[in-house]
Every structure is written in structure tokens, then in C-alpha cells.
Design a protein around this motif. Sequence first.
Motif: not given
Length: 320
Positions: A97-106, A127-134, A186-194
Amino acid sequence: MAYDESGGRSADTFRTSLYVVLVICFGTILHPELKAFYKRGHGGIKNTVSFIDTIFATIFLAGLRLATARSRNASGSEGPSVPVLVKLRWAAPPGIFVFLVITLSTWANFLSYKAFAMLGPCELIFVWIFARFLQAEERRLPLCSDLPAVLLTALGSLFFSIAEVTGQGSTNVEAIVASLLCRACQALMTVSLRSCCLALKSEEGQRSVGILEITVWKLLVTSLLCLPYALLTEGFASWSAITSRELWADPASAALLIGSVCITTGFQFTTVGVNAGLRSPLVAVLLGTLQPLTGVALVLAFSGSPFCQALGLKPRNSPL
């Protein structure tokens, strides 16, 4: 809130607070710094620059990890090390997800830094949606605990998008879509990194994995994805541009390229530190509001300064 409960709570709180301050500082200056580099005629090598940033950050942090390994072993930590495959199992998703964030943010930053900065709070919604599920720790909390902040963020982002699409001098819809996709990743990265930090800290009977090592494994995965993507989109010509005498003869371009490596290193390390210490929605609230506010402040400050053209901003007669 503490990540390492065996230490003092106050020390953990201070450490996490320091990570928050640093990640906001690094995150605020990273994209304007890259934007200034692209505006100097280097926009065609932006994906190659992403690989250079991540691989050098990986090498530096791995060297630092090896340098500190001896002292950690001397401290007599109990239990065997976590197997490499287990580390990769947890570190690979945030690395992807960091890779996807880098490419999309670029992409988004190249299209419109303004839209990218202003839509930062959208990350909280995702983040709120993904965290609730994951995440089990989030499902145990009442549904309404973070709902007011999520609803206000959604309204603000909606109004901004409508104004930008319909107003005079409107922002390209592509820039808004790219910014929203970036915030979702970025939200998926945050949730998976936690989840990664919690899992590698609680492997039963095994030595816990520190923030530095988690960052190394995460960035290694990211680097391995950035390289083929850069070659696919920009070919080998970008490497000729990177090593060209023209680039390194320009002090500003050379300083901006080296600076992006240093900022990326600090940003990635402190991002892991923040996610290790705080719940995902709380990370999104802090970074999704404070960091865009500092980004907006930079947009307003630079729009009336000599840096306006370098960042591709429109001149404004008044900050209001």
C-alpha cells in the motif's frame, strides 16, 4: 495508547507524541519539495525518483538496524527471533500500500498539489470504514465513537470537491480522483500497518520486532515494487537523466533529490512509530487534519511568494 507496555507509560506517550510531530513535519514538506524538483524539468523521472527514495531509505535503515542488533542481543532479550516469513507476512501488505500511495500521490501531486493537500482529511473516512472491517480492537468500540469527525470530514471534502469542479479556474477532475484514490490506499496502509505492529509485538514466545525493523521490511517490499514500475513507465532513459551531468551541475536539483531521500527516510520511519502507538482512526484524525492544515498553510504562504511558480501554485492577492 502505548505501544510498549513493559516500559513506562509516560515514556511511551512522549515517544509516540514525538513521532506524531516528526511525521507531520516530514509529510508536510515532502510533497512540496518533490513538486519543486519536478518543476525544474524533472517531471518525467518522478517514478524513478520514488524508487531511489525508497531503496536508499531501506539501505540506510537496514544498516542502522544491523548496527543496533549487537546491543539488542547483548541486552538478553528473551525468546527466539520472529521468522522472516512471518515478518514478511505482516509487513508486505503495508509495503504494497505504501507503493500504491507513492505512485498515486506522485500522480496527484503532479496534477494538483492544492487538491492533494485539501483532500487529505478524506483519509479519516476510509480509515474508519476499513478499520471497522479489519481490526478487532475497532469493532469492540461503539459505532458512534468516531462518527462525528467522519461526517464532518465527509461534508468538508464534498463541498471542496464541488467548488473545485464547478468554480472558475477549477481543478481537473482527474486530480481529485487521483487524490481520493491516494487517500484510500493511505487508509489501507494505516490499518494494515497498525495490524502489523500489533502482531509482531505479540508473537507468543518470540522476541518482539521493533519499529526500525518493521520499517525496513515494509520499505523493502515497496522498493521491489517501485523498480519494475519505474522501468515500465519511464524506461532506462530516466536513469540517464538521474546520472546526467546537467542534473548534478544544478545545485538546486541535486539538493532537492538528496533532500527527498532524507525526508522519505524520516517520514517512513516515523509513520511506523505513530501507527505502532495509536489506534488507526486516531492516527487518521491527527495526520488527516493536522498535516493537511500545515499543507494548506504552505499553499497559502507560498502562493504569494517567489516559490509560487516553483510549486505550480496560482498567485493570490490575499491569504483569505
